[in-house]
Design an enzyme around this catalytic site. Structure first.
Site, PDB file in Angstrom:
ATOM      1  N   GLU A  68       1.363  -1.230  -0.234  1.00 16.10           N
ATOM      2  CA  GLU A  68       0.024  -0.334  -0.063  1.00 16.10           C
ATOM      3  C   GLU A  68       0.714   0.879  -0.045  1.00 16.10           C
ATOM      4  O   GLU A  68       1.860   1.118   0.384  1.00 16.10           O
ATOM      5  CB  GLU A  68      -1.018  -0.221   0.743  1.00 16.10           C
ATOM      6  N   LYS A  77       2.471   4.415   1.551  1.00 14.31           N
ATOM      7  CA  LYS A  77       1.919   5.116   2.982  1.00 14.31           C
ATOM      8  C   LYS A  77       2.341   6.566   2.344  1.00 14.31           C
ATOM      9  O   LYS A  77       2.885   7.196   1.974  1.00 14.31           O
ATOM     10  CB  LYS A  77       3.876   4.651   3.396  1.00 14.31           C
ATOM     11  N   ASP A 127       1.650   9.940   3.853  1.00 14.09           N
ATOM     12  CA  ASP A 127       2.111  11.046   4.889  1.00 14.09           C
ATOM     13  C   ASP A 127       1.405  12.067   5.266  1.00 14.09           C
ATOM     14  O   ASP A 127       1.534  13.136   4.924  1.00 14.09           O
ATOM     15  CB  ASP A 127       3.301  11.489   4.170  1.00 14.09           C
ATOM     16  N   TYR A 162      -7.331   1.826   6.409  1.00 11.45           N
ATOM     17  CA  TYR A 162      -5.947   1.135   5.762  1.00 11.45           C
ATOM     18  C   TYR A 162      -5.965  -0.927   6.896  1.00 11.45           C
ATOM     19  O   TYR A 162      -5.609  -1.697   6.139  1.00 11.45           O
ATOM     20  CB  TYR A 162      -4.525   1.622   5.799  1.00 11.45           C
ATOM     21  N   LYS A 218      11.302   3.105   3.224  1.00 13.97           N
ATOM     22  CA  LYS A 218      10.873   4.421   2.630  1.00 13.97           C
ATOM     23  C   LYS A 218      11.856   5.294   1.723  1.00 13.97           C
ATOM     24  O   LYS A 218      12.953   4.209   1.758  1.00 13.97           O
ATOM     25  CB  LYS A 218      11.998   5.127   4.202  1.00 13.97           C
ATOM     26  N   CYS A 227       8.174  48.925  -8.321  1.00 17.78           N
ATOM     27  CA  CYS A 227       7.846  47.600  -8.398  1.00 17.78           C
ATOM     28  C   CYS A 227       8.191  47.207 -10.365  1.00 17.78           C
ATOM     29  O   CYS A 227       8.507  48.357 -11.418  1.00 17.78           O
ATOM     30  CB  CYS A 227       6.227  47.591  -8.235  1.00 17.78           C
ATOM     31  N   CYS A 283       4.875  47.777 -12.640  1.00 19.63           N
ATOM     32  CA  CYS A 283       4.627  49.359 -13.010  1.00 19.63           C
ATOM     33  C   CYS A 283       5.528  50.165 -12.889  1.00 19.63           C
ATOM     34  O   CYS A 283       5.064  51.618 -13.133  1.00 19.63           O
ATOM     35  CB  CYS A 283       2.970  49.775 -12.335  1.00 19.63           C
ATOM     36  N   CYS A 335       3.971  46.536  -3.320  1.00 21.94           N
ATOM     37  CA  CYS A 335       3.773  48.312  -4.437  1.00 21.94           C
ATOM     38  C   CYS A 335       2.221  48.398  -4.107  1.00 21.94           C
ATOM     39  O   CYS A 335       0.995  48.340  -3.876  1.00 21.94           O
ATOM     40  CB  CYS A 335       3.412  46.985  -5.864  1.00 21.94           C
ATOM     41  N   CYS A 354      -1.179  49.218 -10.984  1.00 20.11           N
ATOM     42  CA  CYS A 354      -0.482  48.128 -10.745  1.00 20.11           C
ATOM     43  C   CYS A 354      -1.090  46.610 -12.399  1.00 20.11           C
ATOM     44  O   CYS A 354      -1.809  46.649 -11.608  1.00 20.11           O
ATOM     45  CB  CYS A 354       0.201  47.933 -10.124  1.00 20.11           C
TER      46      CYS A 354
HETATM   47  S1  IVH Z   1      -0.037   0.258   8.930  1.00 17.57           S
HETATM   48  C1  IVH Z   1      -0.041  -2.082  12.161  1.00 17.57           C
HETATM   49  N1  IVH Z   1      -0.481   1.746   6.017  1.00 17.57           N
HETATM   50  O1  IVH Z   1       2.403   5.316   8.900  1.00 17.57           O
HETATM   51  C2  IVH Z   1       0.885  -1.001  11.158  1.00 17.57           C
HETATM   52  N2  IVH Z   1       0.163   2.595   7.683  1.00 17.57           N
HETATM   53  O2  IVH Z   1       5.003   4.410  10.930  1.00 17.57           O
HETATM   54  C3  IVH Z   1       0.641   0.259  11.054  1.00 17.57           C
HETATM   55  N3  IVH Z   1       0.618   4.852   7.455  1.00 17.57           N
HETATM   56  O3  IVH Z   1       1.094   5.379  11.697  1.00 17.57           O
HETATM   57  C4  IVH Z   1       0.171   0.790   9.968  1.00 17.57           C
HETATM   58  N4  IVH Z   1      -0.674   4.926   5.619  1.00 17.57           N
HETATM   59  O4  IVH Z   1       0.678   6.776   9.480  1.00 17.57           O
HETATM   60  C5  IVH Z   1      -0.260   1.742   7.641  1.00 17.57           C
HETATM   61  N5  IVH Z   1      -1.591   1.784   4.032  1.00 17.57           N
HETATM   62  C6  IVH Z   1      -0.667   2.295   5.541  1.00 17.57           C
HETATM   63  C7  IVH Z   1      -0.883   3.948   5.845  1.00 17.57           C
HETATM   64  C8  IVH Z   1       0.602   3.749   7.013  1.00 17.57           C
HETATM   65  C9  IVH Z   1       0.540   5.964   6.290  1.00 17.57           C
HETATM   66  C10 IVH Z   1       1.643   5.692   8.661  1.00 17.57           C
HETATM   67  C11 IVH Z   1       0.891   5.829   9.929  1.00 17.57           C
HETATM   68  C12 IVH Z   1       1.774   4.991  10.687  1.00 17.57           C
HETATM   69  C13 IVH Z   1       3.063   5.658  10.378  1.00 17.57           C
HETATM   70  C14 IVH Z   1       3.818   4.093  10.169  1.00 17.57           C
END
Ligand code: IVH
Length: 670
Positions: A115, A117, A119, A226, A315, A409, A412, A427, A432
């Site tokens: 999946e 991740k 942010d 998720y 990561k 400016c 103008c 300005c 302008c």
């Molecule tokens: S699973 C037991 N799935 O990543 C697993 N986390 O570093 C718990 N996050 O605190 C998380 N996308 O805030 C999971 N598809 C995803 C995610 C996800 C973002 C974040 C979440 C978690 C952090 C872990």
């Protein structure tokens, strides 16, 4: 008044219908009805709920606009802790993860789900009998904060589940801010000279922990589910993949970029492919989450000190690059703010070519000490436009001169002025051409008048051909003039005229925002509209009366007074008013303000309050419809007196003004 059964039925049906369309729009991205129709249904529900406040429920779509401000957040326990994830920084570490898994699961044929991740911030949503009853932050993992009212404002979070759900269900997922929304928030902050959010994650965190849910509602957070905790025991779900499908079925947005893999090689390929295309998404991701698919195997593999051993976060590398800073130039914003930006030697960053970067303001350039000719470090801060972090370490030897702002400016030629206390340079020329263009773009933009079919290029062309010079001119356009514009044919001209006509229905707060008064953003415009109710009242208000509105400081008040002191602005408003734009609250809005417990009451505060700071008390009173002023007069309705009240108390007694304690006022306000 007790509601008739048919009214009750209508309310229930309206809610169902609105949530259905909300799901289509915000989760499935495939609306079936135009926005106007949605608004009509919404207003009807709002009307009925005003007539029958006893029928308002927490799962009503009207709850999504944000409730009253909170004094603080309650703590929430997570009986099943919210875990975090271990990291893999390269493919070797991913292989090691797989080896651990095969040993612990005592099996070789492991199926993995990958999946994105996202942010953002992990949140937990608790549903009882299908209704959202609580939303909380992750916090420490075992104790978080109750942010239910804020999470209710997130349109993609269902307030009510859709189909055969367990009676108690806790869904976990990521609340995040999409990139366009992030950019918009920072643009507004930049215009106001406020500190910018460093990235969408910080902006989302700040938004979710807002004590005023109406501010949260004004920032379009979104959500991806998720995982889930289902206490009922046998739910019939035996894998992560099935869980994601169930989440979709219950009405949650689940990220579509998920895949099921046999073996770790396929997982590696997946991670690598996303590393190169992460920038194509309209939200930030910082890696890929890899999870063992079988729930039975997950159980067997287990958890080690707050991290599941059956999942890992792959990561991505940080998004930075070095390049040469060729030149520092400036742009003119809609309110005349002069904003510097860096012209860079083109460089590849995360799959896109970067040629320029934002520098925010003069202070930013000075703090980072970047100079023309420097080799600089740039990063993408979740924005389409990247930022300059600072000079790169390899930057040795003789350097150019520090950057100085131009005196005039660039559009103008007018002499630039520096804001007294702020960090911005302006300005001052209202004519302008750059400001005119930016102001018009703002006027027609989405949060403002939202005029479809009027893009930046069209506006530029209209100004160039002198078809228009100001917003009011837009409304006297006729078909012939529109057809003079390149690219406009019969149909597109009709559409434009139609959307101009429709925009006349925009509410007063949006019109006020569209005027582009410096420092008056969407939220301030709404607060001002609700307080003053008409442009006339706002125009006649003194600085003191304006600062009596919570969240409105002297700088904003001065800017508003300044705006109305210019006859051209007043003239522009009069023309817009003649064209039929809304310069006062409509009946529905009026009614909602009138029904507040302190509507029409003037209150003065004195002494030290027990439970609130002055600012909090003021905010709370205003939200209840009251007007807070600073001195007691015959017009004052109540004096709110805390410890050690001053002379205001004597004056109130002399004038026969009712004196209330914090408790009495709380009771009165319900
Ligand atoms: S699973 C037991 N799935 O990543 C697993 N986390 O570093 C718990 N996050 O605190 C998380 N996308 O805030 C999971 N598809 C995803 C995610 C996800 C973002 C974040 C979440 C978690 C952090 C872990």
């Amino acid at each position: 008044m007790t509601a008739k059964p048919e009214t009750q039925k209508e309310i229930i049906e309206l809610r169902r219908e609105l949530e259905y369309h909300n799901h289509l729009y915000h989760v499935l991205n495939s609306p079936e009805i135009p926005d106007e129709e949605y608004d009509r249904l919404y207003r009807r529900l709002l009307d009925l709920e005003h007539q029958h406040p006893e029928l308002v429920t927490p799962d009503s779509p009207t709850m999504r606009v944000g409730a009253e401000p909170l004094p603080g957040f309650e703590k929430v326990n997570h009986p099943v802790p919210m875990l975090s994830l271990g990291n893999a920084f390269n493919e070797k570490e991913l292989q090691e993860f797989h080896r651990r898994i095969t040993t612990l699961a005592e099996a070789d044929n492991i199926e993995y789900v990958t999946e994105l991740k996202i942010d953002g911030l992990a949140v937990s949503l608790t549903y009882e009998n299908g209704i959202l009853v609580r939303g909380a932050t992750r916090g420490s993992g075992t104790v978080g904060e109750d942010v239910t009212v804020n999470l209710r404002t997130v349109r993609s979070i269902p307030l009510r589940l859709r189909s055969s759900y367990p009676s108690r269900l806790e869904v976990r997922g990521e609340a995040y801010l999409p990139l366009p929304a992030f950019k918009k928030i920072n643009d507004v902050r930049q215009e106001k000279g406020q500190d910018l959010f460093a990235n969408p994650r910080n902006a989302a965190a700040g938004t979710l922990r807002q004590l005023d849910p109406r501010i949260t509602a004004s920032r379009p957070l979104s959500f991806f589910a998720y995982s889930a905790v289902i206490p009922e025991g046998n739910s019939g779900i035996s894998s992560q993949w099935e869980l994601l499908e169930s989440l979709t079925k219950w009405g949650f947005p689940v990220n579509p970029n998920r895949e099921l893999h046999k073996g770790i090689e396929a997982v590696s390929d997946y991670c690598r492919s996303w590393e190169g295309k992460r920038d194509t998404l309209p939200y930030e991701i910082d890696g890929i989450v890899v999870k063992v698919n079988s729930l039975e195997k997950q159980e067997k593999i287990g958890v080690l000190s707050r991290e599941p051993r059956w999942a890992i976060a792959y990561k991505f590398r940080a998004h930075t690059a070095t390049t040469r800073l060729l030149e520092i130039k400036v742009n003119v914003g809609r309110t005349g703010a002069i904003i510097p930006y860096a012209v860079l030697e083109p460089v590849q960053l995360g799959g896109v070519t970067i040629k320029s970067a934002t520098l925010h303001n003069e202070e930013d350039v000075r703090r980072k000490d970047i100079r023309e000719g420097d080799t600089v470090l740039i990063k993408r801060a979740g924005d389409v436009i990247p930022q300059v972090v600072g000079p790169a370490p390899e930057n040795k030897g003789k350097r150019g001169r520090p950057f100085v702002y131009p005196d005039n400016c660039p559009a103008c030629g007018a002499s630039l002025q520096r804001e007294e206390e702020g960090v911005l340079t302006y300005c001052p020329n209202r004519n302008c051409p750059a400001q005119r263009l930016e102001a018009l773009k703002h006027f027609v933009s989405q949060g403002a008048m939202d005029i479809a079919g009027l893009g930046p290029q069209t506006i530029e062309k209209m100004l160039e051909l002198k078809i228009i010079a100001s917003p009011a001119d837009l409304f006297s356009l006729d078909r012939e003039r529109v057809l003079e514009l390149p690219g406009f044919k019969d149909k597109s001209a009709s559409n434009l005229l139609e959307s101009l006509k429709n925009s006349k229905n925009r509410t007063f707060d949006r019109v006020l925002f569209a005027l582009g008064i410096r420092h008056v953003g969407e939220v301030t415009a709404r607060l001002l509209a609700e307080h003053f109710r008409s442009i006339k009242a706002l125009r006649n208000a003194s600085g003191e009366e304006i600062t009596a509105v919570n969240g409105v400081g002297p700088e904003i008040a001065a800017s508003i007074n300044g705006f109305f002191s210019i006859s051209e602005n007043v003239n522009q408003i009069e023309r817009l008013e003649e064209q039929g734009l809304q310069f006062q609250l409509t009946a529905v809005q009026e009614e909602s303000a009138d029904s507040l417990p302190l509507a029409g009451k003037t209150i003065v505060i004195t002494g030290t309050l027990e439970d609130y700071t002055r600012q909090e008390a003021k905010a709370a009173l205003m939200k209840l419809g009251g007007k807070v002023t600073s001195s007691v007069s015959a017009k004052t309705d109540f004096l709110l007196a805390g410890e050690n009240p001053g002379s205001k108390l004597d004056k109130a007694r002399d004038l026969g003004v009712t004196v209330l304690s914090e408790r009495e006022l709380e009771e009165m306000a319900g």
